[in-house]
Design an enzyme around this catalytic site. Structure first.
Site, PDB file in Angstrom:
ATOM      1  N   ASP A 164       0.863  -1.175   0.000  1.00 46.90           N
ATOM      2  CA  ASP A 164       0.000   0.000   0.000  1.00 46.90           C
ATOM      3  C   ASP A 164       0.905   1.233   0.000  1.00 46.90           C
ATOM      4  O   ASP A 164       1.650   1.465   0.955  1.00 46.90           O
ATOM      5  CB  ASP A 164      -0.862  -0.060   1.264  1.00 46.90           C
ATOM      6  CG  ASP A 164      -1.751   1.155   1.434  1.00 46.90           C
ATOM      7  OD1 ASP A 164      -1.642   2.119   0.651  1.00 46.90           O
ATOM      8  OD2 ASP A 164      -2.560   1.139   2.383  1.00 46.90           O
ATOM      9  N   ILE A 165       0.837   2.011  -1.056  1.00 47.21           N
ATOM     10  CA  ILE A 165       1.758   3.151  -1.216  1.00 47.21           C
ATOM     11  C   ILE A 165       1.525   4.222  -0.146  1.00 47.21           C
ATOM     12  O   ILE A 165       2.443   4.997   0.156  1.00 47.21           O
ATOM     13  CB  ILE A 165       1.654   3.721  -2.653  1.00 47.21           C
ATOM     14  CG1 ILE A 165       2.903   4.538  -3.002  1.00 47.21           C
ATOM     15  CG2 ILE A 165       0.373   4.523  -2.855  1.00 47.21           C
ATOM     16  CD1 ILE A 165       3.082   4.787  -4.492  1.00 47.21           C
TER      17      ILE A 165
ATOM     18  N   ASN B  50      -6.119  13.172 -11.159  1.00 46.40           N
ATOM     19  CA  ASN B  50      -6.844  13.643 -12.351  1.00 46.40           C
ATOM     20  C   ASN B  50      -6.514  15.117 -12.528  1.00 46.40           C
ATOM     21  O   ASN B  50      -5.870  15.720 -11.669  1.00 46.40           O
ATOM     22  CB  ASN B  50      -8.350  13.402 -12.203  1.00 46.40           C
ATOM     23  CG  ASN B  50      -8.894  14.026 -10.933  1.00 46.40           C
ATOM     24  OD1 ASN B  50      -8.844  15.240 -10.758  1.00 46.40           O
ATOM     25  ND2 ASN B  50      -9.383  13.198 -10.019  1.00 46.40           N
TER      26      ASN B  50
ATOM     27  N   GLY C  87      -9.526   5.240  -6.114  1.00 42.75           N
ATOM     28  CA  GLY C  87      -8.289   4.486  -6.294  1.00 42.75           C
ATOM     29  C   GLY C  87      -7.175   4.892  -5.346  1.00 42.75           C
ATOM     30  O   GLY C  87      -7.416   5.260  -4.195  1.00 42.75           O
TER      31      GLY C  87
ATOM     32  N   ASP D 193      -5.259   7.487  -5.498  1.00 43.83           N
ATOM     33  CA  ASP D 193      -5.341   8.921  -5.195  1.00 43.83           C
ATOM     34  C   ASP D 193      -6.282   9.168  -4.005  1.00 43.83           C
ATOM     35  O   ASP D 193      -5.951   9.946  -3.092  1.00 43.83           O
ATOM     36  CB  ASP D 193      -5.841   9.642  -6.456  1.00 43.83           C
ATOM     37  CG  ASP D 193      -5.693  11.149  -6.395  1.00 43.83           C
ATOM     38  OD1 ASP D 193      -4.697  11.632  -5.812  1.00 43.83           O
ATOM     39  OD2 ASP D 193      -6.563  11.843  -6.951  1.00 43.83           O
TER      40      ASP D 193
ATOM     41  N   SER E 109      -2.279   4.964 -14.203  1.00 45.41           N
ATOM     42  CA  SER E 109      -3.279   4.711 -15.266  1.00 45.41           C
ATOM     43  C   SER E 109      -3.782   3.274 -15.346  1.00 45.41           C
ATOM     44  O   SER E 109      -4.647   2.980 -16.180  1.00 45.41           O
ATOM     45  CB  SER E 109      -2.752   5.131 -16.659  1.00 45.41           C
ATOM     46  OG  SER E 109      -2.827   6.525 -16.830  1.00 45.41           O
TER      47      SER E 109
ATOM     48  N   GLY F   6      -5.554   1.517 -13.243  1.00 42.20           N
ATOM     49  CA  GLY F   6      -6.786   1.216 -12.521  1.00 42.20           C
ATOM     50  C   GLY F   6      -7.965   1.793 -13.288  1.00 42.20           C
ATOM     51  O   GLY F   6      -8.296   1.341 -14.383  1.00 42.20           O
TER      52      GLY F   6
ATOM     53  N   TYR G 138      -8.242   4.324 -15.056  1.00 44.76           N
ATOM     54  CA  TYR G 138      -7.932   4.848 -16.392  1.00 44.76           C
ATOM     55  C   TYR G 138      -7.664   3.759 -17.447  1.00 44.76           C
ATOM     56  O   TYR G 138      -7.449   4.066 -18.618  1.00 44.76           O
ATOM     57  CB  TYR G 138      -6.776   5.848 -16.325  1.00 44.76           C
ATOM     58  CG  TYR G 138      -7.176   7.226 -15.818  1.00 44.76           C
ATOM     59  CD1 TYR G 138      -8.497   7.522 -15.460  1.00 44.76           C
ATOM     60  CD2 TYR G 138      -6.236   8.259 -15.704  1.00 44.76           C
ATOM     61  CE1 TYR G 138      -8.865   8.786 -15.003  1.00 44.76           C
ATOM     62  CE2 TYR G 138      -6.597   9.526 -15.254  1.00 44.76           C
ATOM     63  CZ  TYR G 138      -7.914   9.786 -14.900  1.00 44.76           C
ATOM     64  OH  TYR G 138      -8.267  11.045 -14.460  1.00 44.76           O
TER      65      TYR G 138
HETATM   66  N1  AR6 Z   1      -1.269   1.556  -3.059  1.00 46.83           N
HETATM   67  C1  AR6 Z   1      -0.737   1.176  -4.228  1.00 46.83           C
HETATM   68  N2  AR6 Z   1      -1.470   0.982  -5.343  1.00 46.83           N
HETATM   69  C2  AR6 Z   1      -2.807   1.196  -5.253  1.00 46.83           C
HETATM   70  C3  AR6 Z   1      -3.442   1.608  -4.058  1.00 46.83           C
HETATM   71  C4  AR6 Z   1      -2.604   1.789  -2.929  1.00 46.83           C
HETATM   72  N3  AR6 Z   1      -3.110   2.180  -1.740  1.00 46.83           N
HETATM   73  N4  AR6 Z   1      -4.777   1.723  -4.317  1.00 46.83           N
HETATM   74  C5  AR6 Z   1      -4.969   1.397  -5.607  1.00 46.83           C
HETATM   75  N5  AR6 Z   1      -3.791   1.072  -6.175  1.00 46.83           N
HETATM   76  P1  AR6 Z   1      -5.970   4.113  -9.945  1.00 46.83           P
HETATM   77  P2  AR6 Z   1      -5.538   5.584 -12.489  1.00 46.83           P
HETATM   78  C6  AR6 Z   1      -3.481   0.667  -7.570  1.00 46.83           C
HETATM   79  O1  AR6 Z   1      -7.360   3.787 -10.346  1.00 46.83           O
HETATM   80  O2  AR6 Z   1      -5.881   4.368 -13.271  1.00 46.83           O
HETATM   81  C7  AR6 Z   1      -8.651   8.412  -9.286  1.00 46.83           C
HETATM   82  O3  AR6 Z   1     -10.019   8.679  -9.143  1.00 46.83           O
HETATM   83  C8  AR6 Z   1      -4.610   0.178  -8.420  1.00 46.83           C
HETATM   84  O4  AR6 Z   1      -4.884  -1.176  -8.121  1.00 46.83           O
HETATM   85  O5  AR6 Z   1      -5.710   4.554  -8.564  1.00 46.83           O
HETATM   86  O6  AR6 Z   1      -4.345   6.385 -12.881  1.00 46.83           O
HETATM   87  C9  AR6 Z   1      -7.866   9.665  -9.644  1.00 46.83           C
HETATM   88  O7  AR6 Z   1      -8.312  10.804  -8.958  1.00 46.83           O
HETATM   89  C10 AR6 Z   1      -4.031   0.358  -9.807  1.00 46.83           C
HETATM   90  O8  AR6 Z   1      -3.193  -0.737 -10.130  1.00 46.83           O
HETATM   91  O9  AR6 Z   1      -5.320   5.272 -10.909  1.00 46.83           O
HETATM   92  C11 AR6 Z   1      -8.112   9.747 -11.133  1.00 46.83           C
HETATM   93  O10 AR6 Z   1      -9.381  10.324 -11.385  1.00 46.83           O
HETATM   94  C12 AR6 Z   1      -3.135   1.592  -9.671  1.00 46.83           C
HETATM   95  O11 AR6 Z   1      -3.017   1.809  -8.266  1.00 46.83           O
HETATM   96  C13 AR6 Z   1      -8.120   8.313 -11.572  1.00 46.83           C
HETATM   97  O12 AR6 Z   1      -8.479   7.556 -10.408  1.00 46.83           O
HETATM   98  C14 AR6 Z   1      -3.688   2.838 -10.322  1.00 46.83           C
HETATM   99  O13 AR6 Z   1      -5.093   2.819 -10.277  1.00 46.83           O
HETATM  100  C15 AR6 Z   1      -6.733   7.836 -12.014  1.00 46.83           C
HETATM  101  O14 AR6 Z   1      -6.818   6.516 -12.493  1.00 46.83           O
END
Ligand code: AR6
Length: 208
Positions: free
Chosen positions: A39-40, A57, A65, A67, A155, A157, A159
């Site tokens: 978990d980052i 975003n 996600g 963020d 991107s 998740g 995205y």
């Molecule tokens: N630690 C590490 N990785 C994680 C964590 C965590 N705590 N939580 C999720 N992931 P995403 P995107 C992974 O959707 O695709 C938001 O609403 C997750 O499993 O977080 O760039 C923003 O505000 C995936 O593999 O980011 C934007 O609107 C990775 O992190 C949008 O989502 C990225 O998934 C950005 O979408």
């Protein structure tokens, strides 16, 4: 590499120790790429020269996600700091492919680098946008004397970016900055993404 500050963190360390320790690759003679599952929001190396990247975003005021998790862990001051970042056009604080930096507030890491990756299905050139997102995050980190930086799979998740291509782009961008950091980490949430990242790192880098 995870700070032991709360009982939740201790559990993370325990599960890391009993299971997968992660994979380590050489970026240069003086720097490493580490790929770990975790978990980052819990990540920190020294709390002063370290930063985590949040996959944001363009509005930069939080979301779901990683963020969302990062904003929750950092506390409301993070959103307030983001709000202060000037808009480049209405509703856009950080255009796709760019990066902005704020303090980490209640996070263990000292800084948060907010970077916007491409929405895979609608971006005109998703490869270029994703490479820019990594490069600009690394550039901003370097300008702020960050020595340790952790990325999630930007991107990959909400995205919708395909993992294989995203891994190669991320790892290759980091390789371009091989001499600028002591350690670059990928902190990946899920087993499937972790395996892709380790396999692609074996193709692109030397095992340490
Ligand atoms: N630690 C590490 N990785 C994680 C964590 C965590 N705590 N939580 C999720 N992931 P995403 P995107 C992974 O959707 O695709 C938001 O609403 C997750 O499993 O977080 O760039 C923003 O505000 C995936 O593999 O980011 C934007 O609107 C990775 O992190 C949008 O989502 C990225 O998934 C950005 O979408």
């Amino acid at each position: 590499s995870f700070p032991v500050k709360t009982s939740r963190v201790v559990r993370t360390v325990t599960s890391m120790a009993s299971g997968d320790e992660g994979a380590v690759f050489k970026l240069s003679d003086s720097s490493l790429l580490k790929i770990v599952k975790g978990d980052i929001t819990k990540w920190s190396i020294d709390g002063s020269s370290d930063a985590i990247v949040t996959p944001a975003n363009e509005r930069m005021l939080g979301g779901g996600g990683a963020d969302g998790a990062i904003h929750r862990a950092a506390g409301p001051e993070l959103r307030a700091a983001c709000y202060q970042v000037p808009e480049v056009r209405p509703g856009v604080r950080c255009p796709t492919g760019e990066a902005r930096i704020t303090p980490g507030f209640s996070l263990p890491a000292s800084r948060v680098i907010h970077s916007v990756g491409p929405i895979y299905d609608t971006d005109i050139n998703p490869k270029k946008s994703l490479a820019n997102s990594y490069r600009n995050s690394l550039r901003v980190a370097k300008e702020n004397n960050i020595k340790y930086i952790a990325f999630p799979a930007i991107s990959c998740g909400i995205y919708g970016y395909p993992f294989d291509e995203a891994a190669v782009i991320g790892i290759s961008a980091i390789k371009e900055f091989a001499n600028d950091f002591k350690e670059v980490h990928f902190v990946l949430f899920a087993d499937d993404i972790y395996s892709v990242w380790v396999n692609k790192s074996k193709e692109v880098l030397q095992k340490a």
